[in-house]
Design an enzyme around this catalytic site. Sequence first.
Site, mmCIF file in Angstrom:
data_model
loop_
_atom_site.group_PDB
_atom_site.id
_atom_site.type_symbol
_atom_site.label_atom_id
_atom_site.label_comp_id
_atom_site.label_asym_id
_atom_site.label_seq_id
_atom_site.Cartn_x
_atom_site.Cartn_y
_atom_site.Cartn_z
ATOM 1 N N TYR A 104 0.916 -1.319 0.168
ATOM 2 C CA TYR A 104 0.018 -0.117 0.008
ATOM 3 C C TYR A 104 0.952 1.371 -0.110
ATOM 4 C CZ TYR A 104 -3.147 3.533 1.522
ATOM 5 O OH TYR A 104 -4.152 4.664 1.669
ATOM 6 N N LYS A 138 1.282 4.297 -3.069
ATOM 7 C CA LYS A 138 1.046 5.608 -2.646
ATOM 8 C C LYS A 138 2.442 6.431 -3.054
ATOM 9 C CE LYS A 138 -3.055 5.864 -1.033
ATOM 10 N NZ LYS A 138 -4.141 6.791 -1.704
#
Length: 318
Positions: free
Chosen positions: A100, A104
């Site tokens: 994740y 990002k």
Amino acid sequence: MDRAWVYLVTGCGFIGEKIVELLSQQDYIKEVRVFDSVAKEEVEKFTTGTENVLRACCVLNVPYVVYTSSVAAVGPNTSHEPMLRGNEDTKYSGEVELPYGKTKAMAEKLVFEANGKKMSNGGKLTTCIIRANAVYGEKATYLQELYLFAKARNSVLNYLEPENTERNYTYVGNVAWMHVLVARNLQLKPDLLAGQVYYSYDDTPTRKGFLIRHQLLSTMDPSVRLGSHIPYWKMWLMIQLHRMIKVILYPFWKPQPFLNLPLLNTIVTTFSYETDKASRHFGYKPLFTWEESKHRTAQWLKAVAGNLDTPQLHEKKN
């Protein structure tokens, strides 16, 4: 700036829904539109959503973009080095570990590079980034799961973080409010906000996550009490045993997802910040106090508690 604006929110999940709610209350906004991608054939072929949004903005002459990122884009890194009360200018090197955070970080790079890019009408695209942290509030599904987990264990809420570990928590309404203010001031003061990154924050009273979670759940159900710290070695051993059993019994047994080692290392690593940059740049003040945030979260939990699985069933499933 007296013309009415049309705002587009891409993604209407936990934070996005609150952003739409607050945007719709602003009298300077003509219209709020929402695009929420789902798993359809026509969108599955696009591998990087942020890149497509930025490209579309340049083609269609949409001059401002606020990207919702995460503190996970910065760290902790693969060496699990802590960051203690840093700020947006704190230097922190190394590659992040969780997928994740990696995605990002990749998206942030695209947004930074797009700032100042020429649009089809000759104007320039203006972008900035908000890094959210651990966000709580209405519709935070992890709080529902945590409540079930505690009730299945006689209302005891144990925790993984060492007591000296720090992590920032922010109410979803204040994260959304910061987005509203950034979007407005990106138009009013582009020279100041363009290419900037802002950490989200409010007056949530502590950086100790287990205390925040306990206060939120106990406000909703006073029987929930804080338990004890689960040692790292014990959880590490459980993760390894789970992995071994999964390999041995696959494909005859497919267990529910379990905590993995990178996530455990992230949980036990201090990664906190202290900043007033949003206040200095565009006058941000939390729209909701800690008491209001806690009350709103507890009221939502009470409302959904009757629809949750019983603790006994939930425990069996896991």
